[in-house]
Design a protein around this motif. Structure first.
Motif, short mmCIF file in Angstrom:
data_model
loop_
_atom_site.label_atom_id
_atom_site.label_comp_id
_atom_site.label_asym_id
_atom_site.label_seq_id
_atom_site.Cartn_x
_atom_site.Cartn_y
_atom_site.Cartn_z
N SER A 106 11.64 -17.47 -65.90
CA SER A 106 12.11 -18.17 -64.71
C SER A 106 11.01 -19.12 -64.23
N ILE A 107 11.41 -20.29 -63.79
CA ILE A 107 10.47 -21.26 -63.22
C ILE A 107 10.97 -21.57 -61.82
N ALA A 108 10.09 -21.41 -60.84
CA ALA A 108 10.49 -21.62 -59.45
C ALA A 108 9.31 -22.12 -58.64
N SER A 109 9.61 -22.54 -57.45
CA SER A 109 8.59 -22.95 -56.49
C SER A 109 7.79 -21.72 -56.04
N SER A 110 6.52 -21.92 -55.79
CA SER A 110 5.64 -20.83 -55.36
C SER A 110 6.14 -20.16 -54.07
N GLU A 111 6.97 -20.83 -53.33
CA GLU A 111 7.54 -20.27 -52.11
C GLU A 111 8.38 -19.02 -52.41
N PHE A 112 8.83 -18.88 -53.65
CA PHE A 112 9.76 -17.82 -54.00
C PHE A 112 9.14 -16.70 -54.84
N GLU A 113 7.81 -16.61 -54.85
CA GLU A 113 7.15 -15.56 -55.64
C GLU A 113 7.58 -14.16 -55.21
N ASP A 114 7.55 -13.88 -53.93
CA ASP A 114 7.93 -12.55 -53.45
C ASP A 114 9.40 -12.26 -53.74
N ALA A 115 10.26 -13.24 -53.52
CA ALA A 115 11.69 -13.04 -53.77
C ALA A 115 11.95 -12.78 -55.25
N ALA A 116 11.25 -13.48 -56.12
CA ALA A 116 11.43 -13.28 -57.56
C ALA A 116 10.99 -11.87 -57.97
N ALA A 117 9.87 -11.42 -57.44
CA ALA A 117 9.39 -10.07 -57.75
C ALA A 117 10.39 -9.03 -57.26
N THR A 118 10.93 -9.22 -56.08
CA THR A 118 11.91 -8.29 -55.54
C THR A 118 13.18 -8.27 -56.39
N GLN A 119 13.66 -9.46 -56.77
CA GLN A 119 14.86 -9.53 -57.60
C GLN A 119 14.63 -8.88 -58.96
N ALA A 120 13.50 -9.16 -59.58
CA ALA A 120 13.21 -8.57 -60.89
C ALA A 120 13.21 -7.05 -60.78
N SER A 121 12.62 -6.53 -59.74
CA SER A 121 12.58 -5.09 -59.53
C SER A 121 13.98 -4.53 -59.32
N MET A 122 14.75 -5.19 -58.47
CA MET A 122 16.11 -4.73 -58.19
C MET A 122 17.00 -4.78 -59.43
N LEU A 123 16.71 -5.70 -60.33
CA LEU A 123 17.48 -5.82 -61.57
C LEU A 123 16.97 -4.88 -62.66
N GLY A 124 15.93 -4.12 -62.33
CA GLY A 124 15.40 -3.14 -63.27
C GLY A 124 14.50 -3.70 -64.33
N MET A 125 13.95 -4.89 -64.10
CA MET A 125 13.07 -5.50 -65.09
C MET A 125 11.88 -6.14 -64.40
N ASP A 126 10.97 -5.30 -63.92
CA ASP A 126 9.76 -5.80 -63.25
C ASP A 126 8.97 -6.75 -64.14
N SER A 127 9.09 -6.57 -65.45
CA SER A 127 8.31 -7.38 -66.38
C SER A 127 8.93 -8.73 -66.69
N ALA A 128 10.07 -9.06 -66.08
CA ALA A 128 10.70 -10.36 -66.33
C ALA A 128 9.68 -11.47 -66.05
N MET A 129 9.52 -12.35 -67.02
CA MET A 129 8.51 -13.39 -66.93
C MET A 129 8.91 -14.47 -65.94
N ARG A 130 7.91 -14.96 -65.22
CA ARG A 130 8.16 -16.03 -64.24
C ARG A 130 6.91 -16.89 -64.10
N VAL A 131 7.16 -18.16 -63.89
CA VAL A 131 6.09 -19.15 -63.69
C VAL A 131 6.44 -19.91 -62.42
N PHE A 132 5.43 -20.15 -61.61
CA PHE A 132 5.66 -20.83 -60.34
C PHE A 132 4.91 -22.16 -60.30
N VAL A 133 5.58 -23.14 -59.73
CA VAL A 133 4.97 -24.46 -59.52
C VAL A 133 4.71 -24.62 -58.04
#
Length: 72
Positions: free
Chosen positions: A16-43
């Motif tokens: 996933s590529i997203a704005s740095s504003e969404f780092e916490d939301a991405a971590a929460t979503q990954a956890s809720m989806l059962g995949m904390d290790s889902a890769m993400r890059v922030f700009v």
């Protein structure tokens, strides 16, 4: 994050590529989806008001991180 998790479950590397504003939301979503290790890059935020040239610079700056995430 939903698409990244779906692709990963299918065995297709994804990041996933997203704005740095969404780092916490991405971590929460990954956890809720059962995949904390889902890769993400922030700009750097913001994206909405960025010019084409600024967006190109943001993309150029993160390409190595995206490749690294896909090949890790």
């Amino acid at each position: 994050m939903h698409d990244t998790v779906w692709f990963e479950i299918q065995g297709v590397p994804a990041v996933s590529i997203a704005s740095s504003e969404f780092e916490d939301a991405a971590a929460t979503q990954a956890s809720m989806l059962g995949m904390d290790s889902a890769m993400r890059v922030f700009v750097p935020h913001p994206i909405q008001d960025a010019t084409d040239q600024e967006m190109q610079a943001k993309a150029d700056a993160c390409v190595e991180a995206v490749i690294g995430a896909l090949t890790a």
